[in-house]
Design a protein around this motif. Sequence first.
Motif, short mmCIF file in Angstrom:
data_model
loop_
_atom_site.label_atom_id
_atom_site.label_comp_id
_atom_site.label_asym_id
_atom_site.label_seq_id
_atom_site.Cartn_x
_atom_site.Cartn_y
_atom_site.Cartn_z
N LYS A 1 56.33 29.68 52.35
CA LYS A 1 55.18 30.46 52.82
C LYS A 1 54.96 31.68 51.94
O LYS A 1 53.83 32.01 51.59
N LEU A 2 56.05 32.36 51.59
CA LEU A 2 55.95 33.52 50.71
C LEU A 2 55.37 33.11 49.36
O LEU A 2 54.50 33.78 48.82
N CYS A 3 55.85 32.00 48.83
CA CYS A 3 55.45 31.55 47.50
C CYS A 3 54.02 31.02 47.45
O CYS A 3 53.44 30.93 46.36
N THR A 4 53.44 30.65 48.59
CA THR A 4 52.07 30.15 48.59
C THR A 4 51.04 31.27 48.68
O THR A 4 49.86 31.04 48.46
N LYS A 5 51.50 32.48 48.97
CA LYS A 5 50.57 33.62 49.01
C LYS A 5 50.11 33.94 47.60
O LYS A 5 50.83 33.72 46.63
N THR A 6 48.90 34.47 47.50
CA THR A 6 48.33 34.70 46.18
C THR A 6 48.38 36.16 45.71
O THR A 6 48.07 36.43 44.56
N ASP A 7 48.77 37.07 46.58
CA ASP A 7 48.82 38.47 46.15
C ASP A 7 50.01 38.69 45.22
O ASP A 7 51.01 37.97 45.26
N CYS B 1 58.55 36.16 45.61
CA CYS B 1 58.94 34.75 45.57
C CYS B 1 59.78 34.48 44.32
O CYS B 1 60.88 33.93 44.40
N ALA B 2 59.26 34.86 43.16
CA ALA B 2 59.97 34.64 41.90
C ALA B 2 61.29 35.39 41.88
O ALA B 2 62.32 34.85 41.44
N VAL C 1 61.22 24.64 42.84
CA VAL C 1 61.64 24.85 44.24
C VAL C 1 60.51 24.50 45.20
O VAL C 1 60.72 23.80 46.19
N ARG C 2 59.30 24.95 44.90
CA ARG C 2 58.16 24.66 45.78
C ARG C 2 57.90 23.16 45.87
O ARG C 2 57.63 22.64 46.95
N LYS C 3 57.99 22.45 44.76
CA LYS C 3 57.76 21.00 44.76
C LYS C 3 58.84 20.30 45.57
O LYS C 3 58.55 19.40 46.36
N TYR C 4 60.08 20.74 45.42
CA TYR C 4 61.17 20.12 46.16
C TYR C 4 60.98 20.30 47.67
O TYR C 4 61.14 19.35 48.44
N ILE C 5 60.60 21.49 48.08
CA ILE C 5 60.37 21.74 49.51
C ILE C 5 59.19 20.90 50.01
O ILE C 5 59.26 20.31 51.09
N ALA C 6 58.13 20.79 49.22
CA ALA C 6 56.97 19.99 49.62
C ALA C 6 57.32 18.51 49.72
O ALA C 6 56.86 17.83 50.64
#
Length: 118
Positions: free
Chosen positions: A27-33, A40-41, A85-90
């Motif tokens: 959720k944190l990593c999908t935010k755009t701000d 996230c990084a 990491v995001r791809k793995y979680i998805a």
Amino acid sequence: MLRVLICAGALAVPLTAAAFTGGDLNKLCTKTDVASRSACAAYIEGAADGIFNTIDAIGGTTGPRVGQYFCLPPEARSQQLTDAVRKYIADNPNVAGYNASTAVSLGLGKVFPCKTGS
């Protein structure tokens, strides 16, 4: 009365503490701000560094070892780690409930596996 409020507050604090999960990280990593993307990084890089240092402390990182989930190449960049990491979680929805650092380990291991025989 003040003593009652202080005691109630002290008892409530441990009940509100929760682990930061893979879902929370996603959720944190999908935010755009900028702040969220930086956080996230930073989390992913910090978790990767912490995992690396833990493995180093228990036996080294010169090759695949028990518990070593990933081997980052020197040229790996922050965005590559985040994307992995995001791809793995998805791709693995059950990971959303895992501790976030576990999700980082597994995600990086998928994209940056250790070479056997090194």
